[in-house]
Design a protein around this motif. Structure first.
Motif, PDB file in Angstrom:
ATOM      1  N   THR A   2       5.265  10.013  -2.523  1.00 31.01           N
ATOM      2  CA  THR A   2       4.917   8.626  -2.856  1.00 31.01           C
ATOM      3  C   THR A   2       3.840   8.593  -3.930  1.00 31.01           C
TER       4      THR A   2
ATOM      5  N   ARG B 266       3.656  11.399   1.741  1.00 34.81           N
ATOM      6  CA  ARG B 266       2.512  10.899   0.972  1.00 34.81           C
ATOM      7  C   ARG B 266       2.505  11.515  -0.434  1.00 34.81           C
TER       8      ARG B 266
ATOM      9  N   SER C 172       0.851  -1.188   0.000  1.00 38.28           N
ATOM     10  CA  SER C 172       0.000   0.000   0.000  1.00 38.28           C
ATOM     11  C   SER C 172       0.889   1.241   0.000  1.00 38.28           C
TER      12      SER C 172
ATOM     13  N   LYS D 279      -7.722   0.099   0.965  1.00 40.28           N
ATOM     14  CA  LYS D 279      -6.510   0.763   0.478  1.00 40.28           C
ATOM     15  C   LYS D 279      -6.171   0.280  -0.932  1.00 40.28           C
TER      16      LYS D 279
ATOM     17  N   ASP E  88       0.835   3.487   2.236  1.00 37.85           N
ATOM     18  CA  ASP E  88       1.336   3.613   3.612  1.00 37.85           C
ATOM     19  C   ASP E  88       2.551   2.721   3.848  1.00 37.85           C
ATOM     20  N   ASP E  89       2.518   1.503   3.299  1.00 43.34           N
ATOM     21  CA  ASP E  89       3.663   0.590   3.426  1.00 43.34           C
ATOM     22  C   ASP E  89       4.908   1.214   2.796  1.00 43.34           C
TER      23      ASP E  89
ATOM     24  N   MET F 188       5.484   4.427   2.083  1.00 43.41           N
ATOM     25  CA  MET F 188       5.896   5.630   2.824  1.00 43.41           C
ATOM     26  C   MET F 188       6.697   5.247   4.066  1.00 43.41           C
ATOM     27  N   ALA F 189       6.215   4.271   4.814  1.00 43.33           N
ATOM     28  CA  ALA F 189       6.885   3.862   6.051  1.00 43.33           C
ATOM     29  C   ALA F 189       8.249   3.241   5.755  1.00 43.33           C
TER      30      ALA F 189
END
Length: 167
Positions: free
Chosen positions: A57, A54, A42, A80, A44-45, A47-48
């Motif tokens: 990405t 965000r 995702s 997502k 979020d994955d 980005m982390a």
């Protein structure tokens, strides 16, 4: 070196190489991360994992999708968006080569043809400009034709093409 160290080194190196190929570091790192991932990731994955914003990405995922090397994947029951990349190295190289030709080489060929087709006023400068830009146009067009022949081979295009060149 353990898995995490190797992953960080690979993603970082791929990101640095990307800048040499004309794409930004974050874009190359996202593709590298997706390339070695065993499952779709995702936003979020990503980005982390890469410690990027965000917006960065999102923008780079969009560009990678425009290039045709990253796609969205639907995971049932998930809200997502998930992303994956082409896993076949030869197919990935084929898609990138084709896209680079379209984005970079074709516009240059068009301009060189236009410039080398100017009206010859008989001056030495004009003759030299026409001569040199025509030669460069012909060379660039020949190189692009060779690249297109290579990338239009489907399976194992690198191997098949090299064998044909050797014969």
């Amino acid at each position: 070196m353990n898995y995490q160290e190797a992953k960080i080194k690979f993603v970082s190196t791929w990101g640095s190489l990307g800048t040499l190929w004309g794409i930004n570091k974050a874009m190359a790192q996202i593709q590298a991360l997706l390339f070695i991932s065993t499952k779709p990731l995702s936003m979020d994955d990503i980005m982390a994992e890469l410690q990027i914003s965000r917006g960065n990405t999102s923008m780079n995922l969009r560009q990678l999708m425009d290039w045709g090397i990253v796609s969205k994947e639907i995971i049932p029951g998930e809200r997502k968006e998930y992303f994956t990349t082409e896993k076949d190295v030869q197919e990935l190289a084929r898609v990138i080569a084709k896209e680079r030709s379209r984005r970079e080489i074709q516009p240059v060929i068009k301009i060189l043809k236009e410039v080398s087709s100017i009206e010859n006023d008989g001056s030495a400068e004009t003759k030299e400009l026409i001569k040199q830009t025509k030669a460069l146009h012909d060379l660039t067009e020949t190189a692009d034709d060779m690249i297109n022949k290579l990338v239009n081979q489907k399976q194992n295009w690198i191997t098949k093409s090299l064998i044909k060149l050797i014969k």
